[in-house]
Enzyme design. Sequence first.
Site, PDB file in Angstrom:
ATOM      1  N   GLU A  81      53.696  42.321  66.592  1.00 52.23           N
ATOM      2  CA  GLU A  81      54.011  42.449  67.976  1.00 52.23           C
ATOM      3  C   GLU A  81      53.990  42.928  68.895  1.00 52.23           C
ATOM      4  OE1 GLU A  81      57.267  41.297  64.441  1.00 52.23           O
ATOM      5  OE2 GLU A  81      55.344  42.661  64.804  1.00 52.23           O
ATOM      6  N   CYS A 125      60.688  43.664  63.197  1.00 56.78           N
ATOM      7  CA  CYS A 125      61.888  44.672  62.704  1.00 56.78           C
ATOM      8  C   CYS A 125      62.774  45.876  63.456  1.00 56.78           C
ATOM      9  CB  CYS A 125      60.486  45.932  62.083  1.00 56.78           C
ATOM     10  SG  CYS A 125      59.651  46.614  63.122  1.00 56.78           S
ATOM     11  N   ARG A 148      38.685  38.372  47.242  1.00 57.17           N
ATOM     12  CA  ARG A 148      39.322  39.614  46.575  1.00 57.17           C
ATOM     13  C   ARG A 148      39.759  40.548  47.841  1.00 57.17           C
ATOM     14  NH1 ARG A 148      34.036  41.666  42.679  1.00 57.17           N
ATOM     15  NH2 ARG A 148      34.510  40.767  40.650  1.00 57.17           N
ATOM     16  N   ASP A 195      32.632  42.724  29.985  1.00 56.80           N
ATOM     17  CA  ASP A 195      31.614  42.387  31.235  1.00 56.80           C
ATOM     18  C   ASP A 195      31.113  43.903  31.997  1.00 56.80           C
ATOM     19  OD1 ASP A 195      32.287  40.056  30.484  1.00 56.80           O
ATOM     20  OD2 ASP A 195      33.302  39.965  32.789  1.00 56.80           O
ATOM     21  N   LEU A 218      34.325  45.462  39.985  1.00 55.78           N
ATOM     22  CA  LEU A 218      35.180  45.217  40.947  1.00 55.78           C
ATOM     23  C   LEU A 218      36.212  45.310  42.278  1.00 55.78           C
ATOM     24  CD1 LEU A 218      38.530  45.583  38.360  1.00 55.78           C
ATOM     25  CD2 LEU A 218      36.664  43.340  38.685  1.00 55.78           C
ATOM     26  N   ARG A 250      31.336  43.012  47.278  1.00 56.39           N
ATOM     27  CA  ARG A 250      30.305  43.006  47.888  1.00 56.39           C
ATOM     28  C   ARG A 250      30.149  42.037  49.279  1.00 56.39           C
ATOM     29  NH1 ARG A 250      30.731  44.287  42.676  1.00 56.39           N
ATOM     30  NH2 ARG A 250      30.084  41.887  42.126  1.00 56.39           N
ATOM     31  N   GLU A 289      41.343  38.894  37.397  1.00 55.98           N
ATOM     32  CA  GLU A 289      40.583  38.809  36.622  1.00 55.98           C
ATOM     33  C   GLU A 289      40.311  38.478  35.183  1.00 55.98           C
ATOM     34  OE1 GLU A 289      36.777  37.942  39.747  1.00 55.98           O
ATOM     35  OE2 GLU A 289      37.447  39.351  40.498  1.00 55.98           O
TER      36      GLU A 289
END
Length: 379
Positions: A65, A88, A198, A214, A218, A221, A310
């Site tokens: 705002e 608020c 992400r 894997d 994380l 990119r 994930e």
Amino acid sequence: MTSRFDSIPAPDSQTDAAFMAAAVAMALRGLGVTAPNPSVGCVIVKDGVIVGRGHTQPGGRPHAETEALRDAGELARGATLYVSLEPCSHYGVTSPCADAIVNAGLARVVSALEDPDKRVAGRGHAKIVEAGIALRTGIGARAARRATLGHILRVTEGRPMVTLKLAETADGYAAGDEHDQRLAITGLAANGRVQILRAMHDAIMVGIGTAIADDPLLTVRLPGLENRRPLRVVLDARLQLPLRSRLVSTATDWKTLVIAGEGASQEAEQKLIAHGVQVARVATDERGQVDLLEALKVLGSRGVTRVFSEGGPRIAASLIGRNLADEVVIFTSPKPFGRSGVEALDAASRAKLIQPDHFRVLSEGHAGVDRYRHFERVR
């Protein structure tokens, strides 16, 4: 929808809906960078023209705002302000947005949702009405609630919202058998879409099985999104995360939290901490795995409002089964695996996704050659 604060009916509901959609679109810009505050969007309209725009800034301040009022300047006087969440009304680091709205001389406010935060909870709306400003609430509430769900769940249930992401082959597999190489299921377009998802969350969460199999980074990119640095979370009941993993070796540069069981090795914890990894402990379930709800509450207590999971088939089934998956995004490759492997979802979870009293489809289509379906949990 009306509320006890409504002063006059809106002169044009269709116009209100269109401008509120613009305010919600502004809110989406801040997803992933405003926690622990909600990402709110705001537009100011005068004579049918948007004269001010704002959304919650990184770190949670300034609020939407005040940003929109600053953008509008004197044009705010006599205008209508559209905001995706109740302004608020309490003093924190900054003065209340409701006061700024009153002081700006606005003629009308359209607010999508009442804020469930006990410090606000209708008081912002009341201040606006008491100042003689016309107020309408509830326009665009469904879209605004979806954009604000992480905040709502954090203040009402103590946990963030969860988006579950899965990738599967055409015949429903997420991985091959134990000794198969890791499957590259989706193409560049779908992978790019995952990077954007992400970036719109405060944390990325995987289980220890995914972390070991894997060895993921994380991270986000994509060029231009370098400021998006979600917390990396590993659910690791027995603290098995290898010290040579990419998550541990980059923990001093990217915040990384391992959530372990209460009985996990103290020695392993100290080794992870020495490498820059944060460790929290929660109760485990009957299978000896980290209790998902307790893990999410740990994240909520740390200010996380949005989690991108994930974590693979086991965590996916648990999230869906325990009604903790608020949104589910499934990417499906056109190519079948063609032999035995690890199913992306068990039969019970798939059945629940297509039950209209549990989930609805938000969107579906293609990302390159891959198909995607985006579900929302029905509340």
